[in-house]
Design an enzyme around this catalytic site. Structure first.
Site, PDB file in Angstrom:
ATOM      1  CE  LYS A 173      -0.176  -0.289   5.029  1.00 17.05           C
ATOM      2  NZ  LYS A 173      -0.855  -0.972   6.153  1.00 17.05           N
ATOM      3  CE1 TYR A 211      10.280  33.100  -2.656  1.00 18.28           C
ATOM      4  CE2 TYR A 211      10.283  30.718  -2.332  1.00 18.28           C
ATOM      5  CZ  TYR A 211      10.129  31.826  -3.163  1.00 18.28           C
ATOM      6  OH  TYR A 211       9.820  31.642  -4.478  1.00 18.28           O
TER       7      TYR A 211
HETATM    8  C1  LIG Z   1       0.011  -1.653   6.975  1.00 16.06           C
HETATM    9  C2  LIG Z   1      -0.494  -2.825   7.710  1.00 16.06           C
HETATM   10  C3  LIG Z   1       0.405  -3.785   8.201  1.00 16.06           C
HETATM   11  C4  LIG Z   1       1.904  -3.625   8.161  1.00 16.06           C
HETATM   12  O1  LIG Z   1       2.354  -2.881   9.271  1.00 16.06           O
HETATM   13  P1  LIG Z   1       3.944  -2.682   9.530  1.00 16.06           P
HETATM   14  O2  LIG Z   1       4.020  -2.029  10.853  1.00 16.06           O
HETATM   15  O3  LIG Z   1       4.411  -1.799   8.415  1.00 16.06           O
HETATM   16  O4  LIG Z   1       4.558  -4.032   9.473  1.00 16.06           O
HETATM   17  C5  LIG Z   1      -0.144  -4.920   8.768  1.00 16.06           C
HETATM   18  N1  LIG Z   1      -1.477  -5.081   8.882  1.00 16.06           N
HETATM   19  C6  LIG Z   1      -2.362  -4.164   8.451  1.00 16.06           C
HETATM   20  C7  LIG Z   1      -3.821  -4.394   8.621  1.00 16.06           C
HETATM   21  C8  LIG Z   1      -1.910  -2.994   7.862  1.00 16.06           C
HETATM   22  O5  LIG Z   1      -2.784  -2.079   7.435  1.00 16.06           O
END
Ligand SMILES: *Cc1c(COP(=O)(O)O)cnc(C)c1O
Length: 388
Positions: free
Chosen positions: A35, A271
């Site tokens: 993701k 700036y």
């Molecule tokens: C993003 C996510 C993970 C991964 O988490 P990390 O801390 O990056 O390992 C695991 N489970 C769910 C439901 C997530 O949304």
């Protein structure tokens, strides 16, 4: 010539995946979430590379991300961790996507599509155990699970939960409470004679700290990319574990000097005139600003690496430009490589360091790296390595 690019280290990726695969039971599947553009690393680069390295499942947030992964024809199951709107649910029927479901309304719609097309649809229910984000609990959960099990074209493939408080603390009382709650739900399901082939709970931190939570799959995100979830996780693991574990960050981010110029003492930079030189100063201009992922909170804060030395950021970060002080790096020349994230000679800048400068966490630093920066594997041409 690229003026700003992200380098991805394939050996680091294989190292990280091996670190996890070695310690997992062979029957435990390894899911890596891709993701947020693969945690900023680039979805199109990372998804196939993870599969090559032995990752069995990919996780995404949205239907659009799932469709992007599907277009790569990787033939792995894709778990969609976020909600899919009911009118879009028909897209998943007959594909390798698995929807995360938290309500009966979605099941009714899915049941209709699955029946129409006479295709069995695997489903993962999200169980609420105390994070109070997505999920359902109690009788509502059992009833929904029963409904899926009783339907000829729906399959309850998995139930999962997500911990709220492992990364931020070395006191894991709340995590253990959530784990016990999840185990209770599993007993309730078994008692109701509901069969669920895949139970999963662990993200990176739980994967490393609590092997009892591995069950049928782990969802290892940040650590697959080579970063620790937090200092607390690192400390907890060192405290408990005999086996040392190393993680190698996959991502570096580089740019080039676009101008070198000398300004006198007492000159203002950028700036708002927020920086004033205290001595005759040599500045290097970099062609990246906040549009390109250099957080404006880094104004007059932090540094980059040039010739393996620290060059402090001077003045405000602009939309597409940033100025750095190279007075003490006199060999700096036009189009020299500048490291924003990564290692150069003896110096490194980690995403954690950036995060501490910006008052946030490394997850956010990575996830917000703009999609327009080109991503490339293992840049090793003589031109690229000349000055790195
Ligand atoms: C993003 C996510 C993970 C991964 O988490 P990390 O801390 O990056 O390992 C695991 N489970 C769910 C439901 C997530 O949304």
């Amino acid at each position: 010539m690229q003026l700003s690019w992200i380098e991805l280290d394939r050996a680091a990726l294989h190292h990280n995946i091996q670190q996890f695969r070695q310690r997992l039971n062979p029957s435990c599947a390894l899911l890596v979430p891709v993701k947020a553009n693969a945690y900023g690393h680039g979805l199109t680069q990372m998804a196939p590379a993870f599969i090559d390295a032995g990752v069995q499942w990919l996780g995404v947030h949205s239907l659009e991300e799932a469709q992007a992964v599907q277009a790569m024809r990787l033939e792995c199951p894709i778990l969609v961790l976020g909600h899919i709107a009911r009118q879009e649910l028909h897209h998943i029927v007959g594909t390798s996507m698995r929807p995360m479901i938290t309500q009966v309304e979605s099941i009714d719609v899915l049941a209709q599509y699955a029946t129409q097309r006479q295709i069995r649809v695997p489903i993962h229910l999200k169980v609420e155990t105390g994070t109070n984000r997505q999920g359902l609990q109690g009788q509502a959960l059992i009833t929904l699970a029963q409904r899926i099990q009783d339907h000829s074209y729906l399959q309850l493939e998995g139930c999962y939960t997500h911990f709220a408080n492992i990364e931020d603390t070395t006191d894991h009382t709340y995590a253990m409470y959530q784990w016990e709650t999840f185990k209770t739900v599993q007993r309730d399901l078994a008692q109701a004679k509901i069969h669920v082939p895949m139970m999963h709970a662990a993200a990176s931190a739980a994967t490393m700290l609590f092997p009892q939570t591995h069950q049928d799959m782990v969802r290892t995100g940040i650590s697959a990319y080579g970063l620790w979830p937090s200092k607390e996780t690192y400390v907890s693991l060192q405290h408990e574990s005999q086996q040392p574990r190393t993680l190698h960050p996959i991502l570096s981010w580089k740019t080039r000097v676009s101008q070198v110029k000398d300004v006198p003492a007492d000159a203002f930079v950028g700036y708002g005139c927020t920086y004033r030189t205290t001595r005759p100063t040599r500045l290097a201009i970099r062609p990246v600003g906040y549009y390109d992922g250099v957080d404006r909170r880094l104004s007059n804060l932090g540094y980059v690496l040039i010739h393996g030395r620290r060059a402090p950021i001077r003045g405000r970060v602009c939309m597409n430009l940033t100025m750095v002080d190279v007075t003490d790096i006199p060999q700096t020349q036009l189009e020299d490589t500048v490291v924003l994230l990564g290692t150069q000679q003896q110096e490194s800048i980690s995403a954690e360091t950036w995060a501490s400068w910006c008052g946030t966490i490394h997850y956010e630093i990575l996830a917000r790296l703009p999609a327009h920066i080109p991503r490339m594997w293992d840049v090793k041409t003589s031109q690229m390595t000349k000055d790195t």
